[in-house]
Design an enzyme around this catalytic site. Structure first.
Site, PDB file in Angstrom:
ATOM      1  CG  HIS A  56       6.818   4.934 -15.490  1.00 35.47           C
ATOM      2  ND1 HIS A  56       5.449   4.816 -15.387  1.00 35.47           N
ATOM      3  CD2 HIS A  56       7.192   5.724 -14.453  1.00 35.47           C
ATOM      4  CE1 HIS A  56       5.030   5.518 -14.333  1.00 35.47           C
ATOM      5  NE2 HIS A  56       6.074   6.078 -13.756  1.00 35.47           N
ATOM      6  CG  ASP A 116       2.974   3.459 -16.942  1.00 35.24           C
ATOM      7  OD1 ASP A 116       4.013   3.925 -17.431  1.00 35.24           O
ATOM      8  OD2 ASP A 116       2.727   3.493 -15.728  1.00 35.24           O
ATOM      9  CB  SER A 124       4.771   6.199 -10.754  1.00 32.61           C
ATOM     10  OG  SER A 124       4.381   7.179 -11.653  1.00 32.61           O
TER      11      SER A 124
END
Ligand SMILES: *[C@@H]1O[C@H](CO)[C@@H](O)[C@H](O)[C@H]1NC(C)=O
Ligand SMILES: *[C@@H]1O[C@H](CO)[C@@H](O)[C@H](O)[C@H]1NC(C)=O
Ligand SMILES: *[C@@H]1O[C@H](CO)[C@@H](O)[C@H](O)[C@H]1NC(C)=O
Ligand SMILES: *[C@@H]1O[C@H](CO)[C@@H](O)[C@H](O)[C@H]1NC(C)=O
Ligand SMILES: *[C@@H]1O[C@H](CO)[C@@H](O)[C@H](O)[C@H]1NC(C)=O
Ligand SMILES: *[C@@H]1O[C@H](CO)[C@@H](O)[C@H](O)[C@H]1NC(C)=O
Ligand SMILES: *[C@@H]1O[C@H](CO)[C@@H](O)[C@H](O)[C@H]1NC(C)=O
Length: 769
Positions: A213, A138, A548
């Site tokens: 994220h 990520d 996600s």
């Protein structure tokens, strides 16, 4: 507003950049390693490259990565001609141009708020997971986040062989017994875009997360308990990961400008396999057209990982609710759809005539208890602006003179995420609040500057009639409340990508659904200053939506299952998740799927259903697959013998016989073209009580007759596996749509349920006669 526009401009800029400069970076994929000694493998890569480029020096300059741990291959800067030459070298499976993948978040630049999500509540009571390691590919990690504190953790599992790679703002002391490893990969990205200048782009050349994220997904999967977590003081509660005792190793492959290079991602797989992770969590992908599995780095990297017993969990994509938008569809992957959670945020809307309605809102600011003038967006359009644009409050469509100080009613015109841009528009023209009418959804956005109230089209229509009828329409709002648990059941989120797979419709995808809407988890405090142009204090927690966020929920659950059943194959674990998933809510209602129309969810929305972690620990029977099954699958995709042989290091001669993809021993049966009666075989392995009797129960897809032989399965100490056949016969005389059913084996305790998906096809020849 500047933030959003800047971002759009940047994305636009990058796509122009893409089209001018075709990729020079190529991945030379060579399949399974021939030597256990990485140095020998690396030398062979240099040898090939030197041969083609003419010198050792040129080879060294061109080489970006030598993949030599989990599999063999390399990434290098090559011309098209050189790439063609290398493709003919013995042992080369494929030469794949570098490719940019995207993170699967719907609204990275949108503020949201909520209480911690509770769908895995039962699961985190389990104290397990401490022996498992989850690799997260990520945007890196914010190591100081409380979610990554090591307090009370045991020693690092002995099978860990990874490292804590240093870099800008990140040193070895940032790793601990929770965050046990960190690496970063940028060579493929920089070869594509030029070097990343951290003085103009806010980034760290290190595993440190500038985006948020990766910190979010890591803490969802395995974050430690953080009490009294809050988002700008608005929501307070407990935040924690699915497997709160599991270890995290981060592989930073995605960068603040939004992309992740496939050459970098493959390097991360190569390392993660040899580092000793148990689960790999990948919340990114690329939208259709889907590349052949033999050219798709997620499929390739995960093929080798799964072959070594590592479970690879991927997000399904955020291109729903349209069919055939599913991504990451290889049969050895566990592909995760996103569901909403059981929470609502009702707010009362009162009109001047005392009529009261309920909308949804997440507004955090002050509010006066009085009526405000209410206007319809179309009535305050700028001269020369298309009414359709004004109706949905599109950018620069409203007249500020007419909007100032008023509550503006807008109607949605497209499916994807228009409420955020409507809010932006109304804020710009100094409207006092937005009422946004749209198809029914649980997806509520936060608003910090002005209130944003979301209603369905039905209420929106009533409000519009009211505006048109009275001389001075006015409206007032009550306070937002949070109600948990009782009002709504989980549904598949509208944005979640749907099956069937556009590449291999015989492989049912997605596999499973997990919470992915409005999830509170840790964030990178460095990133918040760039959010939506609004100045906010540094955020340690944030609410995000996307597949996600659903993916790491499953990764955490897999880490727990792995610690209970360390010897189960990735296929067995996936089977346990799918066959025990729930398709009804606690009141016995079928789970629904958002979209237009709102409907009962089917396997193309959620695969086996919504994950039920406790049941997954004890599935009774499992549908297992081995590498040879995946090889048969690769053969059936039409890939060439020598390519499959190199990929798998088995001498493969694909048989042109009857093996068909529908026979892959998956916990689902998907028949996209049922022409004539078809019989499919499956094998189940007993992992429950040694002596068991299972009886089949079929819910046939409408229009199709289904029979199971045998319909009773006996297991004892010598009989652990049983094979059975399922026959399908269509009664339809017309071209059918997909229809759905299920096959359940039950022993009175376990219900081992798999989805059946069938589409009847009438051949043109058949219709003519
Ligand atoms: C590592 O970074 C921390 C701050 O993040 C700092 O306090 C420490 O001195 C650094 N250690 C080394 C060896 O550079
Ligand atoms: C939670 O944190 C806030 C400050 O952020 C503090 O005022 C409050 O007392 C804390 N509550 C609990 C229960 O610890
Ligand atoms: C609305 O209700 C309030 C009190 O409940 C009342 O005083 C007022 O007259 C009502 N207005 C109309 C238009 O009915
Ligand atoms: C906005 O509305 C006002 C009042 O009707 C009008 O005078 C003005 O020309 C409008 N402005 C634009 C740009 O349409
Ligand atoms: C496999 O493909 C390569 C190149 O694409 C070709 O040279 C080779 O002959 C093929 N092998 C077989 C067995 O079809
Ligand atoms: C093809 O058939 C042979 C003989 O039945 C078998 O040994 C071989 O494994 C099969 N190949 C594949 C790829 O299934
Ligand atoms: C298990 O079942 C098989 C077939 O029904 C039977 O032949 C075998 O004897 C049984 N084994 C035991 C230990 O009962």
């Amino acid at each position: 507003m500047g933030g959003t526009h800047l971002l759009l401009a940047l994305v636009l800029h990058l796509s122009i950049f893409f089209s001018i400069y075709a990729s020079n970076v190529h991945i030379v994929y060579m399949g399974e390693r021939h030597h256990s000694e990485p140095q020998i493998t690396q030398d062979s890569h240099h040898g090939i490259l030197s041969d083609v480029l003419g010198s050792k020096e040129a080879a060294t300059a061109s080489m970006l990565y030598s993949y030599r741990h989990g599999f063999s291959g390399f990434a290098a800067v090559l011309t098209e001609a050189q790439a063609k030459l290398i493709a003919d070298f013995p042992g080369v499976v494929r030469v794949i141009p570098n490719h940019i993948l995207r993170l699967h978040t719907t609204r990275s630049w949108d503020f949201l708020r909520l209480e911690p999500e509770t769908a895995c509540g039962l699961l985190w009571k389990s104290q397990s997971g401490s022996g498992s390691i989850i690799g997260i590919m990520d945007t890196g990690v914010w190591p100081e986040s409380k979610s990554f504190k090591e307090d009370g953790m045991d020693d690092i599992p002995s099978h860990w062989k990874g490292i804590c790679q240093e870099g800008e703002g990140f040193n070895r002391s940032n790793c601990n017994r929770k965050l046990i490893g960190a690496r970063w990969y940028i060579k493929g990205y920089e070869a594509e875009y030029g070097s990343l200048d951290t003085s103009s782009v806010f980034e760290f050349l290190s595993p440190r997360d500038a985006v948020g994220h990766g910190t979010h997904t890591s803490s969802i999967a395995a974050g430690a308990f953080v009490r009294n977590a809050s988002f700008l003081g608005l929501a307070r509660g407990l935040a924690r990961g699915g497997a709160h005792d599991a270890r995290i190793s981060v592989y930073k492959v995605c960068w603040a400008t939004g992309g992740c290079s496939s050459a970098d991602l493959l390097a991360a797989f190569d390392d993660a396999i040899s580092d000793g992770v148990d689960v790999i969590s990948v919340s990114l992908g690329s939208s259709p057209p889907l590349a052949p599995y033999i050219e798709d780095v997620v499929a390739i990297g995960s093929f080798h990982a799964v072959d070594k017993g590592i479970v690879v969990v991927c997000s399904a994509g955020n291109s729903g609710p349209y069919p055939q938008t599913i991504q990451n569809t290889a049969p050895w992957l566990t592909t995760v759809a996103a569901s909403t959670i059981d929470r609502a945020f009702p707010i009362a809307i009162t009109l001047g005539n005392n009529w009261t309605f309920v909308g949804q809102s997440l507004y955090s600011g002050e509010q006066e208890d009085r009526f405000y003038p209410l206007v319809y967006a179309e009535d305050i359009a700028l001269v020369d602006v298309d009414y359709n644009k004004a109706r949905s409050c599109d950018t620069e469509s409203l007249n500020a003179t007419l909007a100032r100080g008023k509550v503006v009613l807008c109607f949605q015109s497209q499916l994807q995420n228009p409420v955020a841009s409507a809010l932006e528009t109304v804020r710009e023209v100094e409207g006092i609040a937005l009422i946004f009418a749209q198809f029914p959804t649980n997806d509520v956005i936060t608003s910090m500057a002005i209130p944003c109230v979301q209603v369905d089209f039905e209420i929106g229509t009533v409000l519009l009639n009211y505006i048109e009828k009275v001389r001075n329409p006015v409206v007032k709002f009550g306070l937002t409340k949070t109600t948990i648990g009782t009002l709504i059941s989980p549904e598949v989120a509208f944005f979640s990508s749907r099956g069937p797979s556009s590449l291999s419709p015989s492989i049912l995808k997605p596999d499973i659904a997990a919470p992915g809407m409005n999830i509170l988890a840790s964030w990178s405090p460095a990133s918040s200053s760039t959010d939506m142009g609004l100045r906010a204090p540094p955020l340690n927690f944030k609410i995000e939506s996307g597949t996600s966020m659903a993916c790491p929920h499953i990764s955490g659950i897999v880490a727990l299952l792995k610690s209970i059943h360390p010897h189960w194959s990735p296929a067995a674990i996936k089977s346990a998740l799918i066959t025990t998933a729930s398709i009804k809510d606690e009141y016995g209602q079928n789970m629904a799927a958002e979209g237009s129309p709102h409907k009962i969810a089917d396997p193309f929305d959620y695969g086996g259903g919504h994950v039920d972690p406790n049941k997954a620990a004890d599935p009774g029977l499992i549908y297992d697959t081995r590498i040879k099954d995946h090889i048969s699958f690769l053969c059936s995709m039409g890939y060439n013998n020598s390519a499959i042989s190199s990929m798998t290091r088995h001498r493969i001669i694909c048989n042109k016989t009857s093996w068909s993809q529908v026979d892959l021993n998956l916990p689902s049966i998907s028949i996209p073209h049922l022409r004539k009666p078809l019989t499919v075989s499956r094998t189940v392995t007993n992992v429950g009580p040694v002596t068991s009797v299972y009886i089949a129960h079929v819910e046939a897809p409408p229009g199709v007759m289904v029979s199971v032989k045998p319909w009773i399965l006996l297991f004892n100490s010598t009989v652990k596996k049983q094979k059975f056949k399922v026959s399908f016969f269509s009664q339809l005389r017309v071209q059918g749509r997909y229809s759905f059913g299920s096959l359940s084996w039950t022993d009175g305790v376990h219900v081992v349920r798999i989805p059946l998906v069938v589409r009847t096809v009438i051949d043109e020849f058949y219709m003519d006669s």
